[in-house]
Design an enzyme around this catalytic site. Structure first.
Site, PDB file in Angstrom:
ATOM      1  N   MET A 186       0.841  -1.205   0.000  1.00  0.00           N
ATOM      2  CA  MET A 186       0.000   0.000   0.000  1.00  0.00           C
ATOM      3  C   MET A 186       0.881   1.261   0.000  1.00  0.00           C
ATOM      4  SD  MET A 186      -3.458  -0.850   1.986  1.00  0.00           S
ATOM      5  CE  MET A 186      -2.889  -0.548   3.640  1.00  0.00           C
ATOM      6  N   HIS A 224       8.996   1.246   3.404  1.00  0.00           N
ATOM      7  CA  HIS A 224      10.105   1.275   4.365  1.00  0.00           C
ATOM      8  C   HIS A 224      10.963   0.040   4.125  1.00  0.00           C
ATOM      9  CE1 HIS A 224       7.618  -1.702   6.314  1.00  0.00           C
ATOM     10  NE2 HIS A 224       6.634  -0.834   6.446  1.00  0.00           N
ATOM     11  N   GLU A 225      11.945  -0.180   4.983  1.00  0.00           N
ATOM     12  CA  GLU A 225      12.882  -1.283   4.746  1.00  0.00           C
ATOM     13  C   GLU A 225      12.234  -2.660   4.881  1.00  0.00           C
ATOM     14  OE1 GLU A 225      15.743  -1.054   3.258  1.00  0.00           O
ATOM     15  OE2 GLU A 225      15.500   1.115   3.201  1.00  0.00           O
ATOM     16  N   HIS A 273       9.243  -3.396   3.503  1.00  0.00           N
ATOM     17  CA  HIS A 273       8.875  -3.620   2.099  1.00  0.00           C
ATOM     18  C   HIS A 273      10.145  -3.889   1.279  1.00  0.00           C
ATOM     19  CE1 HIS A 273       5.580  -0.699   3.392  1.00  0.00           C
ATOM     20  NE2 HIS A 273       4.873  -1.724   2.966  1.00  0.00           N
ATOM     21  N   GLN A 296     -10.354  -2.897   1.446  1.00  0.00           N
ATOM     22  CA  GLN A 296      -9.899  -3.588   2.662  1.00  0.00           C
ATOM     23  C   GLN A 296      -9.968  -2.707   3.907  1.00  0.00           C
ATOM     24  OE1 GLN A 296      -5.974  -4.279   0.793  1.00  0.00           O
ATOM     25  NE2 GLN A 296      -5.105  -3.889   2.809  1.00  0.00           N
ATOM     26  N   GLN A 310      -2.687 -12.561   7.168  1.00  0.00           N
ATOM     27  CA  GLN A 310      -2.829 -12.274   5.738  1.00  0.00           C
ATOM     28  C   GLN A 310      -2.058 -13.301   4.911  1.00  0.00           C
ATOM     29  OE1 GLN A 310      -2.568  -8.207   3.825  1.00  0.00           O
ATOM     30  NE2 GLN A 310      -0.474  -8.853   3.495  1.00  0.00           N
ATOM     31  N   SER A 362       6.428  -0.441  10.068  1.00  0.00           N
ATOM     32  CA  SER A 362       5.072  -0.367   9.523  1.00  0.00           C
ATOM     33  C   SER A 362       4.842   1.051   9.017  1.00  0.00           C
ATOM     34  CB  SER A 362       4.064  -0.679  10.633  1.00  0.00           C
ATOM     35  OG  SER A 362       2.780  -0.247  10.244  1.00  0.00           O
ATOM     36  N   ARG A 398       2.223   2.560   9.260  1.00  0.00           N
ATOM     37  CA  ARG A 398       1.376   3.219  10.259  1.00  0.00           C
ATOM     38  C   ARG A 398       2.175   3.755  11.454  1.00  0.00           C
ATOM     39  NH1 ARG A 398      -2.795  -0.726   8.481  1.00  0.00           N
ATOM     40  NH2 ARG A 398      -4.565   0.518   7.776  1.00  0.00           N
TER      41      ARG A 398
HETATM   42  P1  AMP Z   1       1.494  -2.960   3.468  1.00  0.00           P
HETATM   43  O1  AMP Z   1       2.045  -1.905   2.569  1.00  0.00           O
HETATM   44  O2  AMP Z   1       1.508  -2.606   4.912  1.00  0.00           O
HETATM   45  O3  AMP Z   1       0.186  -3.513   2.984  1.00  0.00           O
HETATM   46  O4  AMP Z   1       2.513  -4.182   3.374  1.00  0.00           O
HETATM   47  C1  AMP Z   1       2.859  -4.740   2.138  1.00  0.00           C
HETATM   48  C2  AMP Z   1       3.664  -5.995   2.372  1.00  0.00           C
HETATM   49  O5  AMP Z   1       4.841  -5.688   3.110  1.00  0.00           O
HETATM   50  C3  AMP Z   1       2.891  -7.039   3.203  1.00  0.00           C
HETATM   51  O6  AMP Z   1       3.160  -8.325   2.666  1.00  0.00           O
HETATM   52  C4  AMP Z   1       3.489  -6.874   4.568  1.00  0.00           C
HETATM   53  O7  AMP Z   1       3.431  -8.039   5.352  1.00  0.00           O
HETATM   54  C5  AMP Z   1       4.919  -6.517   4.240  1.00  0.00           C
HETATM   55  N1  AMP Z   1       5.543  -5.820   5.376  1.00  0.00           N
HETATM   56  C6  AMP Z   1       5.105  -4.684   5.975  1.00  0.00           C
HETATM   57  N2  AMP Z   1       5.908  -4.368   7.025  1.00  0.00           N
HETATM   58  C7  AMP Z   1       6.846  -5.344   7.096  1.00  0.00           C
HETATM   59  C8  AMP Z   1       7.944  -5.607   7.964  1.00  0.00           C
HETATM   60  N3  AMP Z   1       8.252  -4.813   8.991  1.00  0.00           N
HETATM   61  N4  AMP Z   1       8.704  -6.696   7.727  1.00  0.00           N
HETATM   62  C9  AMP Z   1       8.420  -7.537   6.693  1.00  0.00           C
HETATM   63  N5  AMP Z   1       7.401  -7.347   5.837  1.00  0.00           N
HETATM   64  C10 AMP Z   1       6.625  -6.275   6.026  1.00  0.00           C
END
Ligand code: AMP
Length: 281
Positions: free
Chosen positions: A30, A34-35, A37, A61, A153, A185, A187
């Site tokens: 989304m 960050h690191e 991703h 979602q 997820q 995150s 967030r």
């Molecule tokens: P999001 O942008 O939050 O929907 O996350 C996109 C993808 O990145 C999802 O598969 C998350 O599980 C993964 N992700 C987000 N934060 C982390 C993290 N700290 N470590 C590993 N994967 C992450």
């Protein structure tokens, strides 16, 4: 590195790649990267000829009172990160592009979507499965990468792909943490200075669970009760759930014996809902 906004354009690019025999990896996100991703993108770049990173804040979602409007966005910064790691394309469609048809179809992974985060977010995983299926059909990746930070997820997507025979391999990637232990995150940007300190209680509680289990405490309610005490000792925290579950069924485990288990938690810190976990497989 190119930013693509339309389904037609990404399909044409993939068609050309396929003519060359290239393998394709997809990293659905989304944005506000960050690191964490970054680590998914790295895995994809390492194991595929081409990597597509989708950046799409998927409206379906989010629940009615969630943070869809204020979810952080910064496509320029995202492009720099993807470029630095070696991704080839950011697929960044508008919601009107992704949802131009009637939108009657949803996917329900029964038994897995209703529990844990599904209790406070009852429509969340239907939205996740919908957008991820659409991305799979648009990008047709050989590999897709999902972070274990969103463990429920990951299990739901893996189950959906197995159940519906999507021709894609789902690759889990370990949680990336800040030095403090806080799981990265998008967030986290919502947290104030003091809330950030309280947010450390999640990883501290998980560390405690890990050490209790390695010292042969196998009774889930005892472990959970210690974790609750730790988190409740920090200001601004409100526990949504702490559960110890089987890693395939997500059913509660009362006593950890030989099963593969995950310790999962969701905690509000101020108004921000954070999740974290420790998986033992
Ligand atoms: P999001 O942008 O939050 O929907 O996350 C996109 C993808 O990145 C999802 O598969 C998350 O599980 C993964 N992700 C987000 N934060 C982390 C993290 N700290 N470590 C590993 N994967 C992450």
């Amino acid at each position: 590195m190119k930013i693509v906004k339309t389904i037609d354009e990404i399909r044409n690019i993939i068609k050309e790649w396929r003519k060359e025999g290239y393998s394709v990896g997809l990293v659905p996100t989304m944005g506000y990267l960050h690191e964490g991703h970054g680590s998914l993108i790295e895995q994809s770049v390492k194991n595929n000829d081409k990597t597509v990173v989708s950046v799409f804040v998927n409206p379906t979602q989010f629940g009615p009172n969630e943070d869809l409007e204020k979810y952080p966005r910064d496509i320029e910064r995202d492009s720099k990160l993807v470029e630095r790691i070696g991704g080839d394309i950011i697929f960044n469609p508008e919601a009107s592009e992704m949802y131009s048809s009637a939108g009657f179809t949803t996917i329900k992974v029964e038994g897995l979507s209703e529990k844990l985060c599904g209790i406070t977010r009852p429509t969340h995983f239907a939205g996740v499965c919908q957008v991820v299926s659409k991305l799979f059909n648009i990008v047709t990746p050989d590999n897709a990468y999902f972070g274990l930070k969103d463990f429920q997820q990951y299990v739901i997507i893996k189950t959906m792909v197995d159940d519906l025979n999507f021709p894609v391999k789902i690759n889990p990637v370990e949680i990336v943490r800040e030095e403090s232990g806080l799981a990265m995150s998008s967030r986290n940007v919502y947290l104030t200075y003091d809330e950030r300190k309280s947010a450390l209680s999640l990883s501290i509680a998980l560390k405690t669970a890990k050490s209790l289990i390695s010292n042969r405490e196998y009774n889930s309610s005892k472990i959970i009760s210690e974790m609750k005490q730790i988190i409740n000792n920090y200001p601004y925290t409100k526990i949504d759930y702490i559960k110890i579950v089987n890693t395939t069924t997500l059913n509660d485990i009362d006593y950890i014996e030989n099963e593969k288990y995950a310790v999962l938690l969701a905690v509000y810190v101020g108004k921000t809902r954070l999740i974290d976990n420790y998986v033992c497989e």
